[in-house]
Design a protein around this motif. Structure first.
Motif, mmCIF file in Angstrom:
data_model
loop_
_atom_site.group_PDB
_atom_site.id
_atom_site.type_symbol
_atom_site.label_atom_id
_atom_site.label_comp_id
_atom_site.label_asym_id
_atom_site.label_seq_id
_atom_site.Cartn_x
_atom_site.Cartn_y
_atom_site.Cartn_z
ATOM 1 N N ASN A 1 0.822 -1.208 0.000
ATOM 2 C CA ASN A 1 0.000 0.000 0.000
ATOM 3 C C ASN A 1 0.855 1.258 0.000
ATOM 4 O O ASN A 1 0.536 2.253 -0.659
ATOM 5 C CB ASN A 1 -0.923 0.002 1.220
ATOM 6 N N ILE A 2 1.964 1.236 0.734
ATOM 7 C CA ILE A 2 2.857 2.404 0.737
ATOM 8 C C ILE A 2 3.494 2.586 -0.633
ATOM 9 O O ILE A 2 3.589 3.710 -1.154
ATOM 10 C CB ILE A 2 3.940 2.235 1.824
ATOM 11 N N GLN A 3 3.930 1.478 -1.229
ATOM 12 C CA GLN A 3 4.618 1.558 -2.518
ATOM 13 C C GLN A 3 3.691 2.025 -3.626
ATOM 14 O O GLN A 3 4.085 2.802 -4.501
ATOM 15 C CB GLN A 3 5.220 0.192 -2.864
ATOM 16 N N THR A 4 2.449 1.538 -3.620
ATOM 17 C CA THR A 4 1.494 1.884 -4.678
ATOM 18 C C THR A 4 0.686 3.140 -4.344
ATOM 19 O O THR A 4 -0.146 3.560 -5.144
ATOM 20 C CB THR A 4 0.532 0.723 -4.920
ATOM 21 N N LYS A 5 0.940 3.690 -3.119
ATOM 22 C CA LYS A 5 0.188 4.870 -2.651
ATOM 23 C C LYS A 5 -1.314 4.607 -2.659
ATOM 24 O O LYS A 5 -2.118 5.480 -2.998
ATOM 25 C CB LYS A 5 0.536 6.100 -3.498
ATOM 26 N N SER A 6 -1.669 3.418 -2.303
ATOM 27 C CA SER A 6 -3.071 3.024 -2.211
ATOM 28 C C SER A 6 -3.370 2.568 -0.794
ATOM 29 O O SER A 6 -2.542 1.886 -0.160
ATOM 30 C CB SER A 6 -3.371 1.886 -3.194
#
Length: 286
Positions: free
Chosen positions: A84-89
């Motif tokens: 989620n942090i990496q995909t900003k989701s």
């Protein structure tokens, strides 16, 4: 509570630990490092214990299982957080949320049981050191096990060691594991019977009892065979009794569950029919 329109949800939003965008990169690096250290560190415990027969003692086997449970526990939450942090989701599907919660609880409970058992193991090793090694089994007259899988009761009979302590532990631990769920079943059905007997119409009583018939069939088959194999005194032919009993609760019960429990449900049959026909029905909240 506010009354109004109710609907089902398909996804949830995980807000994480911090909401500021500038902190996400630091958070990603920190938790990635913690996750890798946890996985690698616990793997370095599991591998030597599994490969080195010298470490095949109760203490190290419990430690290996604890390490596996720790790897599994952290793997239920951190990878999704990092993604989620990496995909900003921030989104997670409702099904994934329930799955994550289920396995997180399972592995936390496993950790609790393992830590308790390890404390008992250390108690015997430190307070009764002379008895610690007697808990291991010795086999003197061959290695032929008259069974179709490695079950505890025939393994104890094959040993030439004194198995009185093992049988006592089997009775105490087995009784504690079986008694609580079975007591819950008895209390639940006592309340069900009390409620059903209050119904004035006989057809209403029959319908209520029939909805429990499948579950009761599985309960009697499962618990009856377990009690017969592990808790009743040995029969004149214990090997055949153990094989028949074990066959019932390890093979027959799982095989018959779909027929006497799930597939008798009109809701399940309807869901299977819609699945085969490629139809999708949204759940309706009560």
């Amino acid at each position: 509570m506010h009354e109004g329109n109710q609907t089902s949800i398909s996804e949830l939003l995980l807000w994480g630990l911090f909401s500021q965008p500038g902190q996400q990169e630091l958070l990603f690096a920190l938790f990635l490092a913690m996750y890798l250290v946890t996985v690698v560190g616990n793997a370095l415990i599991v591998l030597p214990i599994g490969l080195d027969s010298y470490l095949h003692t109760p203490m190290y086997l419990f430690l290996a299982n604890l390490s596996l449970a720790d790897i599994s526990s952290i793997s239920t939450s951190i990878p999704k957080m990092l993604m989620n942090i990496q995909t900003k989701s921030r989104s997670i599907s409702y099904e994934s949320c329930i799955t994550q919660m289920y396995f997180s609880i399972v592995f936390v409970v496993t950790d609790n049981f393992l830590l308790g058992v390890m404390a008992c193991d250390r108690f015997v090793a430190i307070c009764h050191p002379l008895n610690y090694t007697t808990l291991r089994l010795a086999f003197c007259d061959g290695s032929a096990l008259p069974h179709f899988f490695c079950d505890l009761a025939p393994l104890l009979r094959l040993s030439c060691s004194d198995t009185a302590v093992h049988e006592l532990v089997l009775s105490v631990m087995g009784s504690s594991v079986v008694t609580l769920p079975f007591a819950l079943i008895l209390v639940s059905y006592a309340c069900i019977a009390r409620a059903v007997l209050r119904l004035s119409r006989p057809e209403g009583r029959w319908k209520a009892f029939s909805t429990c018939g499948s579950h009761l069939t599985v309960v009697f088959l499962f618990y009856g065979t377990i009690v017969g194999v592990y808790f009743f005194p040995s029969s004149p032919d214990p090997d055949n009794r153990d094989k028949v009993g074990a066959l019932l609760f390890t093979v027959v019960t799982p095989m018959t569950n779909p027929f006497i429990y799930s597939l008798r449900s009109t809701d399940v049959r309807g869901a299977l029919r819609r699945l085969l026909l490629g139809k999708r029905v949204l759940p309706v909240m009560p």
